[in-house]
Design a protein around this motif. Structure first.
Motif, mmCIF file in Angstrom:
data_model
loop_
_atom_site.group_PDB
_atom_site.id
_atom_site.type_symbol
_atom_site.label_atom_id
_atom_site.label_comp_id
_atom_site.label_asym_id
_atom_site.label_seq_id
_atom_site.Cartn_x
_atom_site.Cartn_y
_atom_site.Cartn_z
ATOM 1 N N VAL A 18 0.849 -1.199 0.000
ATOM 2 C CA VAL A 18 0.000 0.000 0.000
ATOM 3 C C VAL A 18 0.878 1.240 0.000
ATOM 4 N N PHE A 19 1.902 1.261 0.850
ATOM 5 C CA PHE A 19 2.811 2.406 0.909
ATOM 6 C C PHE A 19 3.480 2.647 -0.444
ATOM 7 N N SER A 20 3.927 1.588 -1.086
ATOM 8 C CA SER A 20 4.619 1.745 -2.369
ATOM 9 C C SER A 20 3.703 2.261 -3.472
ATOM 10 N N SER A 21 2.393 2.161 -3.277
ATOM 11 C CA SER A 21 1.452 2.635 -4.294
ATOM 12 C C SER A 21 1.341 4.157 -4.340
ATOM 13 N N GLY A 22 1.806 4.824 -3.297
ATOM 14 C CA GLY A 22 1.712 6.282 -3.277
ATOM 15 C C GLY A 22 2.619 6.894 -2.239
ATOM 16 N N GLN A 23 3.886 6.517 -2.279
ATOM 17 C CA GLN A 23 4.846 6.930 -1.268
ATOM 18 C C GLN A 23 4.878 8.439 -1.056
ATOM 19 N N VAL A 24 4.910 9.208 -2.113
ATOM 20 C CA VAL A 24 4.989 10.670 -1.981
ATOM 21 C C VAL A 24 3.742 11.211 -1.290
ATOM 22 N N ALA A 25 2.578 10.717 -1.681
ATOM 23 C CA ALA A 25 1.334 11.170 -1.054
ATOM 24 C C ALA A 25 1.298 10.784 0.423
ATOM 25 N N PHE A 26 1.676 9.551 0.742
ATOM 26 C CA PHE A 26 1.687 9.129 2.144
ATOM 27 C C PHE A 26 2.647 9.976 2.961
ATOM 28 N N GLU A 27 3.814 10.258 2.423
ATOM 29 C CA GLU A 27 4.798 11.059 3.151
ATOM 30 C C GLU A 27 4.324 12.496 3.351
ATOM 31 N N GLN A 28 3.521 13.000 2.434
ATOM 32 C CA GLN A 28 2.982 14.350 2.570
ATOM 33 C C GLN A 28 1.863 14.391 3.621
ATOM 34 N N ILE A 29 0.976 13.432 3.571
ATOM 35 C CA ILE A 29 -0.188 13.422 4.468
ATOM 36 C C ILE A 29 0.174 12.946 5.867
ATOM 37 N N PHE A 30 0.963 11.883 5.947
ATOM 38 C CA PHE A 30 1.318 11.279 7.225
ATOM 39 C C PHE A 30 2.746 11.661 7.580
ATOM 40 N N ASN A 31 2.910 12.791 8.210
ATOM 41 C CA ASN A 31 4.224 13.316 8.526
ATOM 42 C C ASN A 31 4.830 12.546 9.706
ATOM 43 N N CYS A 32 5.890 11.807 9.459
ATOM 44 C CA CYS A 32 6.514 10.959 10.487
ATOM 45 C C CYS A 32 7.084 11.740 11.662
ATOM 46 N N THR A 33 7.327 13.034 11.489
ATOM 47 C CA THR A 33 7.860 13.798 12.618
ATOM 48 C C THR A 33 6.801 13.997 13.692
ATOM 49 N N HIS A 34 5.543 13.757 13.355
ATOM 50 C CA HIS A 34 4.454 13.935 14.310
ATOM 51 C C HIS A 34 3.744 12.630 14.661
ATOM 52 N N GLY A 35 4.236 11.526 14.189
ATOM 53 C CA GLY A 35 3.553 10.268 14.450
ATOM 54 C C GLY A 35 4.430 9.079 14.116
ATOM 55 N N PRO A 36 3.822 7.904 14.117
ATOM 56 C CA PRO A 36 4.587 6.685 13.873
ATOM 57 C C PRO A 36 5.049 6.570 12.423
ATOM 58 N N ASN A 37 5.959 5.667 12.212
ATOM 59 C CA ASN A 37 6.378 5.328 10.865
ATOM 60 C C ASN A 37 5.140 4.994 10.034
ATOM 61 N N ILE A 38 5.091 5.475 8.824
ATOM 62 C CA ILE A 38 3.906 5.302 7.976
ATOM 63 C C ILE A 38 3.593 3.826 7.760
ATOM 64 N N ARG A 39 4.585 3.028 7.495
ATOM 65 C CA ARG A 39 4.358 1.598 7.265
ATOM 66 C C ARG A 39 3.774 0.928 8.507
#
Length: 95
Positions: A18-39
């Motif tokens: 799922v992450f590989s299907s939209g890595q840039v979008a996930f990284e933009q929406i789910f900012n790891c500096t404020h939460g857990p690793n996206i995966r």
């Protein structure tokens, strides 16, 4: 080779796909500096049943016992039923 309904135990492998299907979008929406690793977030939500990221809304393509692809499917009813769960999960984890 088989397409089958996703299961809770598929969560780790499915999260990578799922992450590989939209890595840039996930990284933009789910900012790891404020939460857990996206995966990790995706794997956790995939194992649950209350959000659009859930195994209940996915099928998987499996080849030789290995997940090769995920297929998400939503209709208006399933989207509406998970909308608040989606928002809660995202805002709770990422602010």
């Amino acid at each position: 080779m088989a397409v089958r309904a996703a299961q809770e135990q598929d969560s780790a492998a499915a999260a990578e796909l799922v992450f590989s299907s939209g890595q840039v979008a996930f990284e933009q929406i789910f900012n790891c500096t404020h939460g857990p690793n996206i995966r990790e977030f995706l794997a956790s939500e995939f194992a649950k049943s209350t959000t659009m990221f859930s195994h209940r809304h996915h099928f998987v393509y499996e080849q030789d016992g290995r997940l090769m692809a995920t297929i998400g499917g939503f209709d208006k009813a399933s989207h509406d039923a998970t909308f608040m769960g989606n928002a809660k999960a995202i805002f709770t984890q990422y602010g």
